[in-house]
Design an enzyme around this catalytic site. Structure first.
Site, mmCIF file in Angstrom:
data_model
loop_
_atom_site.group_PDB
_atom_site.id
_atom_site.type_symbol
_atom_site.label_atom_id
_atom_site.label_comp_id
_atom_site.label_asym_id
_atom_site.label_seq_id
_atom_site.Cartn_x
_atom_site.Cartn_y
_atom_site.Cartn_z
ATOM 1 N N SER A 233 0.829 -1.200 -0.062
ATOM 2 C CA SER A 233 0.156 0.132 0.039
ATOM 3 C C SER A 233 0.966 1.332 -0.058
ATOM 4 C CB SER A 233 -0.881 0.072 1.464
ATOM 5 O OG SER A 233 0.062 0.419 2.461
ATOM 6 N N ASP A 234 0.086 2.283 -0.269
ATOM 7 C CA ASP A 234 1.256 3.624 -0.194
ATOM 8 C C ASP A 234 0.919 3.950 1.358
ATOM 9 O OD1 ASP A 234 1.474 6.487 -2.246
ATOM 10 O OD2 ASP A 234 2.391 5.935 -0.476
ATOM 11 N N TRP A 235 1.910 4.958 1.700
ATOM 12 C CA TRP A 235 2.011 5.378 3.074
ATOM 13 C C TRP A 235 0.348 5.584 3.808
ATOM 14 C CZ3 TRP A 235 6.517 6.258 6.078
ATOM 15 C CH2 TRP A 235 6.096 6.973 7.303
ATOM 16 N N ASP A 236 0.170 4.632 4.846
ATOM 17 C CA ASP A 236 -1.116 4.910 5.403
ATOM 18 C C ASP A 236 -2.460 4.815 4.790
ATOM 19 O OD1 ASP A 236 -2.440 7.673 7.350
ATOM 20 O OD2 ASP A 236 -2.544 5.675 8.026
ATOM 21 N N ALA A 237 -2.273 4.305 3.537
ATOM 22 C CA ALA A 237 -3.401 4.367 2.568
ATOM 23 C C ALA A 237 -4.414 3.242 3.326
ATOM 24 C CB ALA A 237 -2.852 4.124 1.244
#
Ligand code: GLC
Length: 639
Positions: A233-237
């Site tokens: 995933s992307d950061w904190d997504a």
């Protein structure tokens, strides 16, 4: 399946405990060599299964030796060079313990308001595919177990570049026809080239954020393309799925992400907190966990992490460092695009140019020329434009920044710049945008040169000396406000550590510009989105069908103004087109031959041309061939 941020060279108790307990599969943003080694020892010697960690970092356009931003590299149209740049970046990053880079970014970008166009390879799916694959090969090398090979991660899957109004993280709505023909193409090419991983995009795609979008992550990526690497995933997504309003809480976000096809969660901790319970209650089948864990472990095995020492012992040699800088210079030369050169103003003769006035806030700034995403860039390696010009010419070189930054609106310093130009034989202006105005979350609605730069150009123009403008930016800027007030215009993007020497090479003719634009330059932001491979529509504009705002008679009939697809206040063409770039020489194209006039579908067609350097200096030409499908079951691009 859990990745958390490193602690920048320290090992906190929390980090030590998580690693020893086998609760982490990966750490990002830890680039202290000794800390990487120590964490890896804990993972392999103290945790139950001894599985090595995967250390990830954004190595976007160089690690320590910064190259031009990817959008600039794309202007080289040179896959071998782009691959060499990524290879070098991998070499530098692996010494610090990086096994995995979150690059290349291969989002198709048609909107220069979007700050992340800087990281992209432009607006064309084919060029982005070829160069994206070149970067993957550069990072991963021929043998992933080699100590200087790092896994690549193409991002952001998918359609992030279509963020509405060029605002980062914003909604995207992309019809499947457009998604497949434009946005997915580079990702499919990267998967076919063996990329180890993908990163899902933050963005909401047609109502389902990519991070929980089963159509993207499973139906297309796994079932159609057969991708066997893993998706992070992307950061904190994952946690942000509840912010989007797709889920009501973190537990639901963990469920939606893992069942859609996210294998590893970056930065947020919903997997760590809820996955065990989700599996124990049968909400998530253990097979989903096995699938994700298998994909991640396979990459770790392919990287040889179970066998390799944590980081290669080989430090950079001085020769290697100078080779890297020479490569950075070559990339910067090939990335720079000559957009205007009236009266052959360029190249200047270093012997004759007896007094040069170097003007502008970006002429001598070793940091700003590096551009966005340079976490580990070594600013001390930078050579600025002013430094390089001073090294290259024997005559006097004066310097007036005129403005303190690219955004400085105070015109007070312009008078000194005007005076310097009055005393000089030629003015070289270094203009553009600071790096902080470019990159993630740095989107703008006004793309003219910021601050008082336009006024600076206008007042310098009035002095009447030849004016060369060099633009450093992370995106196409709208240059209509200055293009008529300069004699020559070089677009250097954010050109990296060796931007200065490259610009000097080009200005003084030691190199001949060969860059071609990988993205269209609009006349003003009202034209956006503006890209070359657009559809014809049913009423395309023609010269005779357009009446522009200053020519419209008073109170004409409602239907008298052309009735075609254009804006009344600007010509529909770009200021500078995709694929455009001048040279100091002239290339002629003769005997263009197509193998046959009518070709049955599926049969190969051969197009040939004789390209001749008809000028006085050596040069490189990027030969471009555009085709058009005139009639299709869906409408086709005009090129
Ligand atoms: C950022 C970016 C992504 C990057 C990641 C880790 O928010 O969206 O491209 O790789 O976080 O830094």
């Amino acid at each position: 399946m859990c990745q958390i941020n490193g602690a920048e060279g320290t090992i906190t108790d929390e980090l030590r405990r998580s690693v020893a307990a086998g609760q982490l599969g990966s750490v990002l943003n830890e680039v202290d060599r000794e800390t990487v080694i120590a964490l890896q020892q804990i993972a392999m010697n103290e945790s139950r299964l001894g599985i090595p960690l995967l250390f990830g970092r954004d190595v976007i356009h160089g690690f320590r030796t910064i190259l031009p931003i990817p959008l600039g590299q794309a202007a080289s149209w040179d896959p071998e060079l782009v691959q060499a740049g990524a290879r070098w970046a991998a070499r530098e990053a692996s010494v610090q313990g990086v096994h995995w880079t979150f690059a290349p970014m291969i989002d198709i970008a048609r909107d220069p308001r979007w700050g992340r166009i800087a990281e992209s390879l432009g607006e064309d799916p084919y060029l982005t595919s070829v160069l994206g694959v070149a970067m993957v090969k550069g990072f991963q090398g021929d043998d992933l177990t080699a100590s200087d090979a790092i896994a690549a991660c193409v991002k952001h899957f998918a359609g992030y570049g279509a963020s509405e109004s060029g605002k980062d993280y914003n909604t995207t709505n992309i019809p499947e026809n457009e998604l497949r023909n434009i946005y997915l193409r580079p990702f499919k090419a990267a998967v076919q080239a063996g990329v180890c991983s993908l990163m899902a995009s933050f963005s909401d795609l047609d109502g389902v954020p990519a991070t929980a979008n089963r159509f993207l992550l499973t139906d297309i990526l796994r079932n159609e393309w057969g991708f066997d690497g893993f998706v992070v995933s992307d950061w904190d997504a994952v946690r942000q799925l509840s912010v989007h309003g797709l889920t009501e809480d973190d537990r639901a976000s963990a469920f939606e992400a893992v069942t859609a096809g996210i294998d590893m969660e970056m930065a947020s901790t919903t997997f760590a907190r809820f996955m065990t319970e989700l599996v124990e209650t049968g909400t998530v089948p253990i097979s989903a966990i096995d699938a994700s864990v298998t994909r991640i472990l396979e990459v770790k095995f392919r990287l040889g992490l179970f066998d390799l020492p944590s980081v290669p012992s080989v430090e950079m040699t001085d020769d290697e460092q100078s080779a890297a800088l020479e490569l950075a210079r070559r990339v910067a030369v090939e990335s720079t695009v000559l957009l205007k050169n009236d009266n052959a103003t360029l190249p200047l003769d270093p012997a004759v140019s007896n007094k040069i006035a170097v003007i502008g806030p970006l002429a001598d700034d070793p940091y700003e020329q590096l551009g966005t995403w340079i976490f580990d860039g070594d600013v001390s390696l930078s050579v600025t434009g002013l430094q390089a010009i001073r090294q290259m010419v024997r005559g006097a070189v004066t310097f007036e920044p005129a403005l303190t930054t690219s955004r400085d609106r105070d015109p007070e310093g312009i008078a000194r710049a005007v005076e310097a130009v009055r005393e000089a034989s030629v003015a070289i202006l270094f203009l553009g945008e600071e790096s902080i105005l470019s990159g993630e979350a740095h989107c703008r609605t006004d793309l003219d040169l910021p601050g008082a730069q336009v006024e600076l150009v206008r007042r310098i123009r009035k002095v009447g000396k030849p004016v060369v403008a060099v633009i450093s930016a992370g995106r196409p800027l709208t240059l209509s406000t200055i293009v008529d007030d300069v004699d020559a215009l070089l677009y250097a993007w954010h050109g990296g550590a060796m931007a200065g020497p490259a610009i000097a090479d080009l200005i003084f003719g030691r190199a001949n510009p060969s860059g071609k634009l990988p993205v269209s330059f609009p006349r003003n932001v009202g034209q956006i989105p503006l890209y070359y491979n657009h559809k014809q529509c049913g009423r395309p504009p023609s010269a005779e069908s357009m009446a522009f705002i200053d020519d419209i008679p008073v109170r004409p009939r409602q239907t008298s103004l052309g009735m075609t697809a254009y804006h009344l206040d600007v010509h529909p063409s770009p200021l500078f087109a995709f694929g455009f770039g001048l040279s100091y020489t002239l290339f002629s194209y003769d005997n263009i031959v197509v193998s046959s006039a009518r070709i049955p579908l599926g049969e190969p067609v051969t197009v040939s041309a004789e390209v001749t350097n008809a000028g006085e200096v050596a040069g490189v030409e990027v030969v471009q061939l555009y085709v058009r499908d005139l009639v299709g079951s869906t409408t086709r691009p005009i090129r």
